[in-house]
Design a protein around this motif. Structure first.
Motif, PDB file in Angstrom:
ATOM      1  N   ARG A   1      20.168  37.510  55.765  1.00 41.48           N
ATOM      2  CA  ARG A   1      20.671  38.824  56.235  1.00 41.48           C
ATOM      3  C   ARG A   1      22.084  38.722  56.808  1.00 41.48           C
ATOM      4  O   ARG A   1      22.908  39.586  56.597  1.00 41.48           O
ATOM      5  CB  ARG A   1      19.745  39.368  57.326  1.00 41.48           C
ATOM      6  CG  ARG A   1      18.516  40.052  56.796  1.00 41.48           C
ATOM      7  CD  ARG A   1      18.753  41.547  56.602  1.00 41.48           C
ATOM      8  NE  ARG A   1      17.530  42.212  56.225  1.00 41.48           N
ATOM      9  CZ  ARG A   1      17.460  43.259  55.427  1.00 41.48           C
ATOM     10  NH1 ARG A   1      18.561  43.767  54.905  1.00 41.48           N
ATOM     11  NH2 ARG A   1      16.312  43.821  55.134  1.00 41.48           N
ATOM     12  N   LYS A   2      22.293  37.613  57.549  1.00 47.99           N
ATOM     13  CA  LYS A   2      23.566  37.462  58.268  1.00 47.99           C
ATOM     14  C   LYS A   2      24.741  37.457  57.286  1.00 47.99           C
ATOM     15  O   LYS A   2      25.682  38.227  57.427  1.00 47.99           O
ATOM     16  CB  LYS A   2      23.537  36.162  59.083  1.00 47.99           C
ATOM     17  CG  LYS A   2      24.491  36.171  60.259  1.00 47.99           C
ATOM     18  CD  LYS A   2      24.446  34.855  60.995  1.00 47.99           C
ATOM     19  CE  LYS A   2      23.548  34.906  62.194  1.00 47.99           C
ATOM     20  NZ  LYS A   2      23.547  33.639  62.944  1.00 47.99           N
TER      21      LYS A   2
ATOM     22  N   GLU B   1      24.709  38.463  54.272  1.00 44.15           N
ATOM     23  CA  GLU B   1      24.696  39.728  53.517  1.00 44.15           C
ATOM     24  C   GLU B   1      25.513  40.777  54.243  1.00 44.15           C
ATOM     25  O   GLU B   1      26.342  41.471  53.671  1.00 44.15           O
ATOM     26  CB  GLU B   1      23.252  40.194  53.392  1.00 44.15           C
ATOM     27  CG  GLU B   1      22.978  41.147  52.248  1.00 44.15           C
ATOM     28  CD  GLU B   1      21.474  41.365  52.105  1.00 44.15           C
ATOM     29  OE1 GLU B   1      21.039  41.535  50.983  1.00 44.15           O
ATOM     30  OE2 GLU B   1      20.752  41.352  53.119  1.00 44.15           O
ATOM     31  N   THR B   2      25.294  40.853  55.561  1.00 39.28           N
ATOM     32  CA  THR B   2      26.011  41.825  56.384  1.00 39.28           C
ATOM     33  C   THR B   2      27.495  41.499  56.411  1.00 39.28           C
ATOM     34  O   THR B   2      28.336  42.376  56.286  1.00 39.28           O
ATOM     35  CB  THR B   2      25.456  41.802  57.846  1.00 39.28           C
ATOM     36  OG1 THR B   2      24.045  41.661  57.758  1.00 39.28           O
ATOM     37  CG2 THR B   2      25.796  43.053  58.587  1.00 39.28           C
ATOM     38  N   THR B   3      27.805  40.211  56.545  1.00 38.26           N
ATOM     39  CA  THR B   3      29.214  39.796  56.587  1.00 38.26           C
ATOM     40  C   THR B   3      29.909  40.173  55.281  1.00 38.26           C
ATOM     41  O   THR B   3      31.012  40.705  55.272  1.00 38.26           O
ATOM     42  CB  THR B   3      29.304  38.260  56.788  1.00 38.26           C
ATOM     43  OG1 THR B   3      28.374  37.893  57.790  1.00 38.26           O
ATOM     44  CG2 THR B   3      30.696  37.838  57.199  1.00 38.26           C
TER      45      THR B   3
ATOM     46  N   ARG C   1      30.523  43.879  55.029  1.00 37.24           N
ATOM     47  CA  ARG C   1      31.660  44.305  55.859  1.00 37.24           C
ATOM     48  C   ARG C   1      32.984  43.978  55.168  1.00 37.24           C
ATOM     49  O   ARG C   1      33.920  44.751  55.187  1.00 37.24           O
ATOM     50  CB  ARG C   1      31.601  43.604  57.213  1.00 37.24           C
ATOM     51  CG  ARG C   1      30.686  44.341  58.185  1.00 37.24           C
ATOM     52  CD  ARG C   1      30.808  43.764  59.581  1.00 37.24           C
ATOM     53  NE  ARG C   1      29.672  44.178  60.400  1.00 37.24           N
ATOM     54  CZ  ARG C   1      29.045  43.393  61.241  1.00 37.24           C
ATOM     55  NH1 ARG C   1      29.426  42.149  61.393  1.00 37.24           N
ATOM     56  NH2 ARG C   1      28.035  43.840  61.954  1.00 37.24           N
TER      57      ARG C   1
END
Lengths: 272, 336
Positions: free
Chosen positions: B327-328, B330-332, B335
């Motif tokens: 998830r981490k 993926e979010t980065t 962004r």
């Protein structure tokens, strides 16, 4: 046969040759405006490569199974597991690994001079290679690659389903035989020599296929029957004479065969 | 037009050979990264070879040089215009911890569809067996499932603990390869516009439903859970992931609501389909090991609660992995 009919016959032959060539080629035009083409592999060549690969896997498995069999000294059970997994990996993974390591080639494809390429001419990715091979499961249905074979037969780019999904083509990379120029019996008087505009126009207009066909006709002249040879060279000479206007001294008084020989000589040898 | 062909070929061949040397270097090592200087040189040489090919194309009697140059330009084109090449080595851990779960979530709709088809199959198979016991003969693929569940439970529980001794590992290997083949076939059949995938996934659900209802009706729920959960909790999702890959492929073929042409659509889903296929295979390797080494042992050898607890923990782990892992990054990436 009238000149027009002869021209039509020659034209038809050339057009048919070009048409056939177009059907089996796939052209890519680069952003630089340069075009290059791939020769699509025929189903027969692909089948032959498949057979070679099948024999390769079988041979490799015989060796590997013998080695794994030694494990049964320690444990028959472990040997059984390694056998099952190894055969699966070998049979399923061989093509993926080979095409990845050898840029689109397996041993079978190397032997048959075939290669997998991206249909846009770009570099093959691992995903493309993996997908086209994973989809053999459906191309091989119901037996003997019937689905894949039919798909390739009806596809404009001869793609089986795996190729269609992965955006790949299988192309044939034949080695072009270098013409044996000694068969041309050079050194004789050439009526075209000295007529630079004619030579330049011929070099510009005659296609590589036409040039090679004329050279082949000369190289094989002794294998033709007399009447067939006369007819063939008459048609070839007529075709080449029709390409560009020629001064009378370049074309008149020269037999058809000698004229063709002169054309081939200026095409192939004048630069030497 | 080239005035002096011989001179032209002789002069240019040096440049062509330089280009060939760079291309050979790239061909020899998939992960070779060109230096900035080499990349510039490659582009310069490629542009020059392209221009030479355009000039040589006006000549008839140089087929060898032309074919050579065509091949060179084709290879150069692939390298120069190939976009982001796979210049970084494959990292198994990154693939497992990030790529696979992220891909799974990106294609969640196809998984949901795969799950729905299976559930419909489960209901169909369950109802068929509930209302007509003779349906078992048609539905069940394995002979040992045709008999009375209670008789089988009694037989299994009375069996010697060592019934699989000496063939646990080979049984595990057979399970892994067989299940992987079936799952990859389900994924591949996405090329039948999803019809083949649908049939395999539905039939898998039918078998599952029939077996489950058969054992539930016989009152053997605990045995059923203890027998199926340890490996089934991974094996069934793995087959669903195979179906997911097939439906992603089918979605690209159908192209509903997409503006891209079919080749473009297939190209867009290709990495995800491959990732899902390999992901399903990895899951099936684990399921094969568990099925051979744990699932086939029943009480009193292994208490059912241990097997059920193991299955529940596995299931929770899988759920967490598919929903949360990666998830981490993926979010980065989102962004960025």
């Amino acid at each position: 046969m009238s000149a027009m009919a002869k021209n039509a016959g020659m034209g038809n032959a050339m057009a048919a040759a070009k048409g056939a060539e177009r059907t089996h080629r796939f052209h890519v035009r680069t952003p630089e405006g340069v075009a290059f083409s791939y020769r699509l592999a025929s189903p027969v060549l692909r089948l032959a490569a498949l057979m070679v690969d099948w024999m390769t896997v079988t041979a490799a498995w015989m060796i590997l199974a013998t080695i794994i069999g030694l494990l049964s000294i320690v444990s028959r059970d472990i040997a059984g597991m390694v056998m099952a997994i190894s055969y699966f990996l070998l049979s399923q993974g061989y093509r993926i690994a080979a095409e990845w390591l050898w840029r689109g080639q397996t041993i079978g494809k190397k032997v048959m001079r075939l290669r997998v390429v991206d249909e846009r001419g770009l570099r093959l990715t691992f995903a493309q290679i993996a997908l086209r091979n994973l989809l053999r499961a459906v191309d091989g249905l119901p037996f003997a690659y019937l689905v894949g074979g039919l798909a390739a037969l009806f596809s404009r780019k001869a793609q089986r389903l795996g190729d269609l999904a992965a955006g790949t083509l299988v192309v044939w990379e034949p080695v072009e035989a270098t013409p044996d120029l000694s068969t041309l019996q050079t050194g004789k008087y050439n009526s075209l020599r000295g007529h630079l505009p004619v030579v330049a126009r011929l070099r510009q207009s005659v296609t590589p296929g036409e040039a090679r066909a004329a050279w082949q006709a000369l190289a094989r002249r002794d294998t033709f029957e007399d009447a067939a040879r006369v007819k063939l060279f008459a048609e070839l000479a007529e075709h080449f004479r029709g390409i560009t206007p020629m001064p009378p001294e370049a074309a008149e008084g020269v037999s058809d065969e000698q004229f063709v020989r002169n054309v081939v000589e200026v095409l192939y040898l004048e630069r030497k | 037009m080239i005035v002096n062909l011989e001179k032209f070929v002789t002069e240019e061949r040096v440049q062509w050979e330089k280009l060939e040397a760079i291309l050979n270097k790239l061909a020899a090592d998939h992960w070779y990264a060109l230096t900035l200087e080499e990349a510039r040189e490659l582009e310069r040489l490629y542009q020059r070879a392209s221009a030479d090919l355009a000039r040589l194309a006006t000549f008839s009697a140089e087929p060898e040089a032309r074919h050579y140059l065509e091949g060179l330009v084709a290879r150069g084109y692939a390298e120069v215009h190939g976009g982001k090449s796979e210049s970084t080595r494959f990292r198994p851990w990154t693939w497992l911890a990030q790529t696979l779960p992220q891909t799974f979530r990106r294609r969640a709709k196809a998984f949901t569809f795969s799950l729905m088809v299976t559930m419909i199959g489960v209901i169909f198979g369950g109802l068929a067996v509930a209302f007509d016991q003779e349906a078992k003969e048609v539905i069940m693929p394995f002979g040992h499932l045709l008999g009375d569940p209670s008789e089988r439970v009694a037989k299994e529980e009375a069996a010697d603990a060592g019934q699989l001794d000496g063939r646990k590992a080979s049984f595990s290997g057979e399970l892994m390869t067989h299940n992987t083949k079936v799952t990859l076939t389900a994924a591949s059949l996405g090329m039948s516009w999803g019809v083949g995938t649908l049939v395999i996934i539905f039939y898998n659900g039918v078998i599952l439903g029939a077996v489950a209802v058969d054992y539930v009706l016989a009152g053997e729920i605990v045995f059923l859970l203890g027998w199926l959960l340890p490996h089934g909790i991974i094996e069934i999702p793995a087959i669903l992931v195979g179906g997911q890959a097939g439906f992603v492929l089918a979605g690209a073929l159908l192209g509903r609501g997409q503006n891209l042409r079919m080749a473009g659509r297939l190209r867009a889903v290709m990495p995800d389909v491959v990732t899902l296929c390999f992901g399903a295979a990895v899951m099936l390797v684990w399921a094969g090991i568990v099925e051979a080494f744990l699932s086939q042992y029943h009480e009193p050898v292994i208490p059912y609660w241990v097997k059920i607890a193991f299955g529940v923990i596995e299931g929770a782990g899988l759920l967490w992995y598919l929903r949360r892992a990666g998830r981490k990054t993926e979010t980065t990436e989102a962004r960025a």
